[in-house]
Design a protein around this motif. Sequence first.
Motif, PDB file in Angstrom:
ATOM      1  N   ASN A   1       0.816  -1.218   0.000  1.00 30.05           N
ATOM      2  CA  ASN A   1       0.000   0.000   0.000  1.00 30.05           C
ATOM      3  C   ASN A   1       0.850   1.268   0.000  1.00 30.05           C
ATOM      4  O   ASN A   1       0.492   2.266  -0.601  1.00 30.05           O
ATOM      5  CB  ASN A   1      -0.933  -0.020   1.218  1.00 30.05           C
ATOM      6  CG  ASN A   1      -2.157   0.831   1.022  1.00 30.05           C
ATOM      7  OD1 ASN A   1      -2.675   0.932  -0.081  1.00 30.05           O
ATOM      8  ND2 ASN A   1      -2.626   1.441   2.094  1.00 30.05           N
ATOM      9  N   ASN A   2       2.014   1.221   0.672  1.00 31.36           N
ATOM     10  CA  ASN A   2       2.883   2.395   0.767  1.00 31.36           C
ATOM     11  C   ASN A   2       3.719   2.627  -0.485  1.00 31.36           C
ATOM     12  O   ASN A   2       4.434   3.620  -0.563  1.00 31.36           O
ATOM     13  CB  ASN A   2       3.792   2.276   1.991  1.00 31.36           C
ATOM     14  CG  ASN A   2       2.985   2.261   3.273  1.00 31.36           C
ATOM     15  OD1 ASN A   2       2.014   2.982   3.413  1.00 31.36           O
ATOM     16  ND2 ASN A   2       3.370   1.408   4.206  1.00 31.36           N
ATOM     17  N   SER A   3       3.649   1.719  -1.452  1.00 30.76           N
ATOM     18  CA  SER A   3       4.419   1.869  -2.690  1.00 30.76           C
ATOM     19  C   SER A   3       3.755   2.789  -3.701  1.00 30.76           C
ATOM     20  O   SER A   3       4.340   3.115  -4.723  1.00 30.76           O
ATOM     21  CB  SER A   3       4.636   0.507  -3.348  1.00 30.76           C
ATOM     22  OG  SER A   3       5.402  -0.319  -2.519  1.00 30.76           O
ATOM     23  N   ILE A   4       2.530   3.170  -3.437  1.00 29.88           N
ATOM     24  CA  ILE A   4       1.783   4.021  -4.360  1.00 29.88           C
ATOM     25  C   ILE A   4       1.387   5.301  -3.629  1.00 29.88           C
ATOM     26  O   ILE A   4       0.837   5.240  -2.530  1.00 29.88           O
ATOM     27  CB  ILE A   4       0.527   3.307  -4.898  1.00 29.88           C
ATOM     28  CG1 ILE A   4       0.934   2.090  -5.738  1.00 29.88           C
ATOM     29  CG2 ILE A   4      -0.344   4.260  -5.703  1.00 29.88           C
ATOM     30  CD1 ILE A   4      -0.216   1.294  -6.287  1.00 29.88           C
ATOM     31  N   ASN A   5       1.694   6.444  -4.238  1.00 26.68           N
ATOM     32  CA  ASN A   5       1.313   7.737  -3.689  1.00 26.68           C
ATOM     33  C   ASN A   5       0.330   8.421  -4.623  1.00 26.68           C
ATOM     34  O   ASN A   5       0.495   8.382  -5.839  1.00 26.68           O
ATOM     35  CB  ASN A   5       2.541   8.645  -3.519  1.00 26.68           C
ATOM     36  CG  ASN A   5       3.397   8.236  -2.353  1.00 26.68           C
ATOM     37  OD1 ASN A   5       2.892   7.832  -1.318  1.00 26.68           O
ATOM     38  ND2 ASN A   5       4.699   8.340  -2.526  1.00 26.68           N
ATOM     39  N   PHE A   6      -0.651   9.039  -4.050  1.00 24.08           N
ATOM     40  CA  PHE A   6      -1.620   9.809  -4.815  1.00 24.08           C
ATOM     41  C   PHE A   6      -1.419  11.273  -4.472  1.00 24.08           C
ATOM     42  O   PHE A   6      -1.434  11.648  -3.309  1.00 24.08           O
ATOM     43  CB  PHE A   6      -3.052   9.383  -4.468  1.00 24.08           C
ATOM     44  CG  PHE A   6      -3.338   7.958  -4.812  1.00 24.08           C
ATOM     45  CD1 PHE A   6      -3.692   7.601  -6.100  1.00 24.08           C
ATOM     46  CD2 PHE A   6      -3.236   6.965  -3.853  1.00 24.08           C
ATOM     47  CE1 PHE A   6      -3.946   6.280  -6.427  1.00 24.08           C
ATOM     48  CE2 PHE A   6      -3.486   5.640  -4.170  1.00 24.08           C
ATOM     49  CZ  PHE A   6      -3.846   5.300  -5.458  1.00 24.08           C
ATOM     50  N   SER A   7      -1.219  12.091  -5.484  1.00 23.90           N
ATOM     51  CA  SER A   7      -1.006  13.515  -5.226  1.00 23.90           C
ATOM     52  C   SER A   7      -2.335  14.256  -5.115  1.00 23.90           C
ATOM     53  O   SER A   7      -2.418  15.284  -4.458  1.00 23.90           O
ATOM     54  CB  SER A   7      -0.145  14.138  -6.316  1.00 23.90           C
ATOM     55  OG  SER A   7      -0.773  14.009  -7.572  1.00 23.90           O
TER      56      SER A   7
END
Length: 132
Positions: free
Chosen positions: A103-109
């Motif tokens: 889950n922490n491998s993807i960031n949403f701006s």
Amino acid sequence: MYKITEILKYLNLRPTLQRKAILNILLKNGNFHVTAQSLGKLLKKKKYNISTATIYNNLNDLSDKGFLKKVVVEKNKMWFDTNLKAHHHFYDEEEDRLIDIDNNSINFSKFPKIPKGKKLESVDVLIKVKKI
């Protein structure tokens, strides 16, 4: 570790032989992705003869009760995941398999504005991959 009949009782599902066989395989394989067809092959290896429709119905029941996470890959292609922690997936089309993404491998701006009267429940990302 819980007994299979206790889990089914907690989920308010009848402890049929088919459900017990399905849960036995799901519990023994740790974090695990299955389709009704792939689970059917595993059940046949264990000498259980359960129809694909029955397997599919039981997987849906277990998903509806919160025991499995449903992952829709295509209109007619559904996977079931025993990993209930928040995470995302790669789908390898050639190998026909799901791969967990932390889950922490993807960031949403930025997210779009959520409709009035609604709240964000979850975000499920499926990234389809294939060989170059």
